[in-house]
Write a protein that holds these residues in place. Sequence first.
Motif, mmCIF file in Angstrom:
data_model
loop_
_atom_site.group_PDB
_atom_site.id
_atom_site.type_symbol
_atom_site.label_atom_id
_atom_site.label_comp_id
_atom_site.label_asym_id
_atom_site.label_seq_id
_atom_site.Cartn_x
_atom_site.Cartn_y
_atom_site.Cartn_z
ATOM 1 N N VAL A 241 -12.170 -43.242 63.161
ATOM 2 C CA VAL A 241 -11.829 -43.527 64.558
ATOM 3 C C VAL A 241 -12.305 -44.940 64.888
ATOM 4 O O VAL A 241 -13.492 -45.256 64.734
ATOM 5 C CB VAL A 241 -12.481 -42.512 65.520
ATOM 6 N N PHE A 242 -11.389 -45.778 65.348
ATOM 7 C CA PHE A 242 -11.695 -47.171 65.642
ATOM 8 C C PHE A 242 -11.320 -47.493 67.083
ATOM 9 O O PHE A 242 -10.411 -46.888 67.655
ATOM 10 C CB PHE A 242 -10.926 -48.104 64.698
ATOM 11 N N THR A 243 -12.035 -48.446 67.660
ATOM 12 C CA THR A 243 -11.726 -48.950 68.993
ATOM 13 C C THR A 243 -11.435 -50.443 68.872
ATOM 14 O O THR A 243 -11.582 -51.032 67.792
ATOM 15 C CB THR A 243 -12.904 -48.736 69.954
ATOM 16 N N LEU A 244 -11.039 -51.056 69.972
ATOM 17 C CA LEU A 244 -10.791 -52.500 69.933
ATOM 18 C C LEU A 244 -12.024 -53.268 69.467
ATOM 19 O O LEU A 244 -11.923 -54.280 68.786
ATOM 20 C CB LEU A 244 -10.351 -52.990 71.318
ATOM 21 N N LYS A 245 -13.193 -52.745 69.812
ATOM 22 C CA LYS A 245 -14.437 -53.408 69.443
ATOM 23 C C LYS A 245 -14.717 -53.321 67.945
ATOM 24 O O LYS A 245 -15.350 -54.218 67.365
ATOM 25 C CB LYS A 245 -15.600 -52.788 70.233
ATOM 26 N N THR A 246 -14.244 -52.258 67.292
ATOM 27 C CA THR A 246 -14.545 -52.058 65.865
ATOM 28 C C THR A 246 -13.319 -52.267 64.975
ATOM 29 O O THR A 246 -13.370 -51.995 63.775
ATOM 30 C CB THR A 246 -15.099 -50.638 65.622
ATOM 31 N N LEU A 247 -12.240 -52.752 65.547
ATOM 32 C CA LEU A 247 -10.987 -52.866 64.806
ATOM 33 C C LEU A 247 -11.087 -53.817 63.612
ATOM 34 O O LEU A 247 -10.344 -53.671 62.633
ATOM 35 C CB LEU A 247 -9.876 -53.341 65.758
ATOM 36 N N ASP A 248 -12.013 -54.754 63.664
ATOM 37 C CA ASP A 248 -12.189 -55.684 62.543
ATOM 38 C C ASP A 248 -12.601 -54.965 61.257
ATOM 39 O O ASP A 248 -12.460 -55.510 60.159
ATOM 40 C CB ASP A 248 -13.241 -56.748 62.879
ATOM 41 N N SER A 249 -13.132 -53.747 61.389
ATOM 42 C CA SER A 249 -13.564 -52.978 60.209
ATOM 43 C C SER A 249 -12.474 -52.043 59.704
ATOM 44 O O SER A 249 -12.712 -51.267 58.774
ATOM 45 C CB SER A 249 -14.817 -52.155 60.556
ATOM 46 N N LEU A 250 -11.296 -52.103 60.301
ATOM 47 C CA LEU A 250 -10.230 -51.145 59.997
ATOM 48 C C LEU A 250 -9.868 -51.122 58.517
ATOM 49 O O LEU A 250 -9.755 -50.039 57.915
ATOM 50 C CB LEU A 250 -8.986 -51.483 60.835
ATOM 51 N N VAL A 251 -9.683 -52.270 57.905
ATOM 52 C CA VAL A 251 -9.254 -52.322 56.505
ATOM 53 C C VAL A 251 -10.403 -51.971 55.560
ATOM 54 O O VAL A 251 -10.248 -51.188 54.618
ATOM 55 C CB VAL A 251 -8.677 -53.713 56.166
ATOM 56 N N GLU A 252 -11.576 -52.520 55.842
ATOM 57 C CA GLU A 252 -12.724 -52.368 54.937
ATOM 58 C C GLU A 252 -13.163 -50.921 54.760
ATOM 59 O O GLU A 252 -13.565 -50.505 53.666
ATOM 60 C CB GLU A 252 -13.899 -53.206 55.450
ATOM 61 N N PHE A 253 -13.087 -50.103 55.814
ATOM 62 C CA PHE A 253 -13.659 -48.762 55.771
ATOM 63 C C PHE A 253 -12.609 -47.652 55.700
ATOM 64 O O PHE A 253 -12.904 -46.501 56.038
ATOM 65 C CB PHE A 253 -14.560 -48.544 56.992
ATOM 66 N N THR A 254 -11.404 -47.981 55.264
ATOM 67 C CA THR A 254 -10.354 -46.969 55.100
ATOM 68 C C THR A 254 -9.615 -47.232 53.787
ATOM 69 O O THR A 254 -9.870 -48.217 53.094
ATOM 70 C CB THR A 254 -9.344 -47.021 56.266
ATOM 71 N N HIS A 255 -8.662 -46.367 53.479
ATOM 72 C CA HIS A 255 -7.849 -46.566 52.274
ATOM 73 C C HIS A 255 -6.952 -47.788 52.383
ATOM 74 O O HIS A 255 -6.303 -48.164 51.391
ATOM 75 C CB HIS A 255 -6.993 -45.323 52.004
ATOM 76 N N LEU A 256 -6.907 -48.408 53.549
ATOM 77 C CA LEU A 256 -6.106 -49.630 53.700
ATOM 78 C C LEU A 256 -6.564 -50.724 52.744
ATOM 79 O O LEU A 256 -5.772 -51.590 52.342
ATOM 80 C CB LEU A 256 -6.183 -50.142 55.148
ATOM 81 N N LYS A 257 -7.840 -50.694 52.378
ATOM 82 C CA LYS A 257 -8.361 -51.744 51.482
ATOM 83 C C LYS A 257 -7.671 -51.713 50.120
ATOM 84 O O LYS A 257 -7.609 -52.721 49.410
ATOM 85 C CB LYS A 257 -9.875 -51.609 51.319
ATOM 86 N N GLU A 258 -7.106 -50.547 49.772
ATOM 87 C CA GLU A 258 -6.395 -50.437 48.490
ATOM 88 C C GLU A 258 -5.067 -51.202 48.511
ATOM 89 O O GLU A 258 -4.466 -51.474 47.471
ATOM 90 C CB GLU A 258 -6.132 -48.963 48.167
ATOM 91 N N TYR A 259 -4.597 -51.541 49.727
ATOM 92 C CA TYR A 259 -3.318 -52.235 49.875
ATOM 93 C C TYR A 259 -3.494 -53.667 50.346
ATOM 94 O O TYR A 259 -2.534 -54.363 50.654
ATOM 95 C CB TYR A 259 -2.414 -51.465 50.849
ATOM 96 N N LYS A 260 -4.746 -54.101 50.382
ATOM 97 C CA LYS A 260 -5.053 -55.470 50.812
ATOM 98 C C LYS A 260 -4.643 -56.458 49.715
ATOM 99 O O LYS A 260 -4.981 -56.282 48.547
ATOM 100 C CB LYS A 260 -6.546 -55.590 51.101
ATOM 101 N N THR A 261 -3.901 -57.506 50.096
ATOM 102 C CA THR A 261 -3.460 -58.519 49.121
ATOM 103 C C THR A 261 -3.924 -59.918 49.489
ATOM 104 O O THR A 261 -3.642 -60.865 48.761
ATOM 105 C CB THR A 261 -1.925 -58.516 49.007
ATOM 106 N N LYS A 262 -4.613 -60.043 50.597
ATOM 107 C CA LYS A 262 -5.087 -61.372 51.023
ATOM 108 C C LYS A 262 -6.599 -61.339 51.211
ATOM 109 O O LYS A 262 -7.167 -60.321 51.594
ATOM 110 C CB LYS A 262 -4.427 -61.790 52.345
#
Length: 342
Positions: A321-342
Amino acid sequence: MKYPFEVSFPLIEANPDVYISAVFSCLESEFLVLPKGNGFIDYAVFERGYESLKRVTSGFQNIDPVSIIKAAFQNPMIIIVLRTMLGFTPPEWAYVTTQRTGIEVNQGFVRTLDRNIRMSPLTPLSSSLITKERVEALIETACQLLNSPVPEVGADKIHRLDKADTSAGPSAIRAMSGIGVPYAMLLYERFLGRPFAGHRDSVSELIGDSLESAIEEILANAGVSYRKTKRAERIAGFDQAPDFIIPSEFNPQVVIEAKITEDDGTARDKVTRIQHLASISLTGDTKSMPKFEVIACIGGRGFGVRREDMKKLLFATKGKVFTLKTLDSLVEFTHLKEYKTK
């Protein structure tokens, strides 16, 4: 204090209250500030329409449809002012007009008319035969209502025109325009209608867009492939499409729901929607590996009211669960990091 997305799910299950408080601490509300959006009418433009209507009616001495219709085609803000005096939404005005005149004024026409005026308030209206007939019917209906005192209704009811400026026909309008409005009555009518209620409804999608735009920016900056769905779009495998699907709708591995609400009742409905997504992600046995990860990105004070609802949200997303304040951590702390290319 750690946020729920920073710890393992068993820790959340063991002590959910700590993580509920963590999410509550970073929830922010923007209910005091609204986007203007396209079609916002500044006061100076509204006042110009009001003064035109006042002038053509000789200070509301003669609320005559013939003279008002002629002026309204040249200065269409008069139509917006008339609707505001009535206190009607565009569809309500259309309905009453059809009832009283027998001329079919559908909701689509009156919504488009209202939108076109707000987009170009200083542009004269085109006078095609259909438009002219319907606009004339709207104005004639408004004049009928404004020229008549409020009819009697039962003691347990209140008439929509029983307002300080329309309760007694033209004399009430003249009094309000001539001597000003008593502050207590002004406040009471605002209490009944909520300040900026109509405008808030018209920009409700823009309010949600602020969160979705922030998510899009984060995904794009990380080079994450994603599919952003459209409102009411049908996606195979989902009875209600999530806001974002990663990497694509053909192979959903992560879904994101972005929700903003200032109302706790609406927040409960949105939590239920996210719980439903979580149930879809499960393949049979509730202990099996989910087909995709469910992430909730939330905002608004509505989510910060009921602790039990936040607990359900944390359990459904396993802490993601993320808010606008914590959105910067969205990629790092989810499976999204597996799709990060930059």
